[in-house]
Design an enzyme around this catalytic site. Structure first.
Site, PDB file in Angstrom:
ATOM      1  N   PRO A  89       0.817  -1.215   0.000  1.00 43.19           N
ATOM      2  CA  PRO A  89       0.000   0.000   0.000  1.00 43.19           C
ATOM      3  C   PRO A  89       0.852   1.267   0.000  1.00 43.19           C
ATOM      4  O   PRO A  89       0.372   2.344  -0.314  1.00 43.19           O
ATOM      5  CB  PRO A  89      -0.809  -0.111   1.297  1.00 43.19           C
ATOM      6  CG  PRO A  89      -0.719  -1.528   1.712  1.00 43.19           C
ATOM      7  CD  PRO A  89       0.595  -2.030   1.200  1.00 43.19           C
ATOM      8  N   GLU A 116       2.790  -8.231   8.706  1.00 44.90           N
ATOM      9  CA  GLU A 116       2.796  -6.758   8.707  1.00 44.90           C
ATOM     10  C   GLU A 116       3.683  -6.203   7.607  1.00 44.90           C
ATOM     11  O   GLU A 116       3.790  -5.000   7.433  1.00 44.90           O
ATOM     12  CB  GLU A 116       3.300  -6.255  10.076  1.00 44.90           C
ATOM     13  CG  GLU A 116       2.413  -6.645  11.252  1.00 44.90           C
ATOM     14  CD  GLU A 116       0.969  -6.290  11.020  1.00 44.90           C
ATOM     15  OE1 GLU A 116       0.113  -7.202  11.046  1.00 44.90           O
ATOM     16  OE2 GLU A 116       0.690  -5.098  10.770  1.00 44.90           O
ATOM     17  N   ARG A 154      -0.863  -9.723 -20.715  1.00 42.20           N
ATOM     18  CA  ARG A 154      -1.764  -9.640 -21.871  1.00 42.20           C
ATOM     19  C   ARG A 154      -1.205  -8.721 -22.958  1.00 42.20           C
ATOM     20  O   ARG A 154      -1.664  -8.757 -24.104  1.00 42.20           O
ATOM     21  CB  ARG A 154      -3.159  -9.199 -21.457  1.00 42.20           C
ATOM     22  CG  ARG A 154      -3.206  -7.824 -20.818  1.00 42.20           C
ATOM     23  CD  ARG A 154      -4.601  -7.488 -20.246  1.00 42.20           C
ATOM     24  NE  ARG A 154      -5.578  -7.221 -21.305  1.00 42.20           N
ATOM     25  CZ  ARG A 154      -6.611  -7.993 -21.577  1.00 42.20           C
ATOM     26  NH1 ARG A 154      -6.807  -9.105 -20.898  1.00 42.20           N
ATOM     27  NH2 ARG A 154      -7.450  -7.671 -22.540  1.00 42.20           N
ATOM     28  N   ASP A 169      -7.316  -1.702 -26.505  1.00 42.68           N
ATOM     29  CA  ASP A 169      -7.061  -0.346 -27.018  1.00 42.68           C
ATOM     30  C   ASP A 169      -8.071   0.646 -26.454  1.00 42.68           C
ATOM     31  O   ASP A 169      -7.729   1.764 -26.108  1.00 42.68           O
ATOM     32  CB  ASP A 169      -7.117  -0.353 -28.549  1.00 42.68           C
ATOM     33  CG  ASP A 169      -5.962  -1.141 -29.127  1.00 42.68           C
ATOM     34  OD1 ASP A 169      -6.007  -1.497 -30.310  1.00 42.68           O
ATOM     35  OD2 ASP A 169      -5.018  -1.440 -28.349  1.00 42.68           O
TER      36      ASP A 169
END
Ligand code: 4F9
Length: 246
Positions: A89, A116, A154, A169
């Site tokens: 995060p 943690e 991808r 796209d």
């Protein structure tokens, strides 16, 4: 492209990468996903990978040495240099632009923390980049790793068929996607917009662009701020806003 994932849950990561576009790309050897479990590099009888956090407080922290040994084995497993990303995060927010840059690298290492987090000294010496997939706390970095493997995988040459490339796209030009419809044309929930049945491909392209611009304006105006609009797009968005205001 080769992904090397350092994780306490290799099966989870492998299963995520075994399906869909990424699974097919692996079968076609367009990309490779390898996993490295720090527990296999723990040297004590209990295969310890975590320790109490110094200074007190709740939770455990992943230890330096098992992770460092796993990263060492990962680096030695192939010739290309590895760009190591720690999922957390505290990282920079992942964007499509960053995904497209990462897709050009030969190898990506993905370090997945649990508990943690990871001892800061390991991060300082072994990690090239920290990335977040959103402002929320997960149980570990594996879902972030799966997101990066999918979004970057991808984009590998040959991974997508023509329809998937077109859909990629539409997202990659910085706008939200337009609405999509399939048969039946008439339904109790509503009808397919007439323009999509017209066979007029120019009109269909304009309608889809207008809907994408309008949706982006309504749901993610922040994306529009970052994006210069050409004359056609400005006119279509204005048309959408006039109709919306009625
Ligand atoms: C990437 C990783 C994380 C995370 C890792 N461990 C707990 N949360 C959250 C958001 N993006």
């Amino acid at each position: 492209m080769r992904f090397d994932v350092v994780t306490l849950f290799p099966d989870f990561v492998r299963q995520c990468a075994a399906v869909g576009v990424v699974g097919r790309a692996q079968q076609r050897e367009l990309l490779q996903v390898e996993t490295w479990n720090p527990r296999d590099y723990a040297t004590d009888n209990y295969r310890t990978v975590d320790g109490r956090t110094c200074g007190g407080g709740p939770g455990m922290v992943m230890l330096i040495d098992p992770l460092r040994a796993a990263l060492k084995a990962m680096r030695e497993a192939a010739a290309e240099p590895v760009h190591v990303i720690y999922l957390s995060p505290q990282g920079a927010r992942l964007t499509q632009g960053r995904v497209e840059a990462l897709a050009k690298l030969p190898r990506i290492g993905l370090l997945c923390g649990r508990y943690e987090g990871v001892d800061e000294r390991l991060l300082a010496h072994e990690v090239d980049e920290e990335l977040s997939i959103g402002d929320y706390v997960l149980s570990g970095g594996e879902l972030g790793a799966a997101v990066i493997i999918d979004a970057v995988g991808r984009l590998q040459e040959g991974a997508l068929n023509d329809a998937q490339s077109a859909q990629q796209d539409s997202f990659s030009d910085g706008l939200l996607d337009c609405p999509h419809y399939a048969k039946p044309v008439r339904h109790a929930l509503g009808d397919v917009p007439e323009v999509l049945l017209s066979g007029d491909h120019a009109a269909i392209r304009r309608w889809r662009l207008k809907q994408a611009l309008g949706r982006t304006w309504l749901r993610r105006p922040d994306l529009l701020v970052q994006r210069a609009l050409d004359k056609e797009s400005r006119a279509l968005l204005e048309e959408f806003r006039r109709e919306y205001a009625q």
